[in-house]
Write a protein that holds these residues in place. Structure first.
Motif, short mmCIF file in Angstrom:
data_model
loop_
_atom_site.label_atom_id
_atom_site.label_comp_id
_atom_site.label_asym_id
_atom_site.label_seq_id
_atom_site.Cartn_x
_atom_site.Cartn_y
_atom_site.Cartn_z
N GLN A 101 66.40 36.01 40.70
CA GLN A 101 65.83 36.10 41.99
C GLN A 101 66.95 37.12 42.72
O GLN A 101 66.62 37.07 44.14
N GLY A 102 68.08 37.34 42.26
CA GLY A 102 68.94 38.30 43.03
C GLY A 102 70.38 37.39 43.50
O GLY A 102 70.93 38.11 44.39
N LEU A 103 70.68 36.61 42.83
CA LEU A 103 71.73 35.88 43.09
C LEU A 103 72.94 36.31 42.16
O LEU A 103 72.84 36.67 40.87
N ILE A 154 76.78 34.18 50.67
CA ILE A 154 76.62 35.40 51.61
C ILE A 154 75.10 35.81 51.33
O ILE A 154 74.66 35.84 50.31
N ASP A 155 74.64 36.08 52.49
CA ASP A 155 73.37 36.63 52.36
C ASP A 155 73.09 37.91 51.70
O ASP A 155 73.94 38.73 51.47
N VAL A 161 76.37 32.87 55.37
CA VAL A 161 75.29 31.99 55.73
C VAL A 161 75.81 30.50 55.65
O VAL A 161 75.25 29.68 56.53
N GLN A 162 76.60 30.30 54.82
CA GLN A 162 77.14 28.87 54.49
C GLN A 162 78.50 28.88 54.12
O GLN A 162 79.17 29.86 53.57
N ILE A 177 72.49 27.91 48.09
CA ILE A 177 71.97 29.01 47.14
C ILE A 177 70.73 29.46 47.74
O ILE A 177 70.50 30.71 48.00
N LYS A 178 69.72 28.52 47.95
CA LYS A 178 68.41 28.83 48.21
C LYS A 178 68.42 29.47 49.64
O LYS A 178 67.44 30.55 50.07
N SER A 179 69.25 29.07 50.67
CA SER A 179 69.51 29.55 51.81
C SER A 179 69.97 30.88 52.01
O SER A 179 69.33 31.75 52.68
N ALA A 180 70.97 31.20 51.12
CA ALA A 180 71.41 32.70 50.91
C ALA A 180 70.39 33.46 50.50
O ALA A 180 70.19 34.77 50.88
#
Length: 183
Positions: A101-103, A154-155, A161-162, A177-180
């Protein structure tokens, strides 16, 4: 009685002097961070993540700005750090689960024993994400990271972001992680 008052007065003076010196050191660190463009720990959320380039354990280079478009978990850790050893298998699982998903998880080792020691540990633990050994430049850019583990989320646009210092529980890490990834 006079001796007790004198001791108490001396103790108050020592404590006041320690507070004064500590306060001045903290102010100087913040001023140095502001001049150098480094982050000040505790004031990082919403700030652009400082760019860096480090050599990975496999001899390649990792540059944060090259990861733009991905959510990045930047984890400062060390092989001797018990809380880091607790989080490490979780990061392995999260890289597998959220990588598509892009992590991208990037582990920045703060070990001083050399790359060989870190590489052996990483191999033993089955780490599946990027690991680099810091030369103190990256930790300085991120506010003189001294407590391990310390993790920045980091987004996709390169903004922090956290932030977490110390051992976090698995569900807390996953939420960050979900938030980023969402931003």
């Amino acid at each position: 009685m006079k001796n007790n008052i004198a001791i108490l007065g001396f103790a108050v003076l020592v404590i006041a002097a320690m507070l004064f010196v500590g306060s001045n050191i903290a102010r100087k660190k913040q001023a140095e961070a502001a001049r150098s463009g480094s982050l000040v720990v505790g004031q990082v959320v919403g700030k652009p993540a400082p760019d860096f380039t480090l050599q990975t354990l496999d001899g390649k280079k990792v540059t944060l700005s090259d990861l733009r478009g991905k959510a990045v978990v930047l984890n400062f850790w060390a092989t001797w750090c018990p809380p880091c050893k607790v989080e490490l298998p979780w990061f392995v699982d999260f890289q597998k689960q959220y990588g598509p998903q892009g992590l991208q998880i990037v582990g920045i080792s703060e070990d001083e024993g050399g790359k060989e020691k870190v590489a052996a540990f990483v191999k033993e633990m089955g780490v599946n994400y990027t690991i680099a050994v810091d030369d103190d430049t990256v930790s300085r850019k991120y506010g003189d990271v001294e407590d391990l583990p310390t993790t920045f989320y980091i987004d996709r646009n390169g903004k922090i972001v956290q932030f977490a210092m110390g051992l976090a529980d698995r569900s807390e890490i996953e939420e960050k992680i979900k938030s980023a990834l969402a931003q």
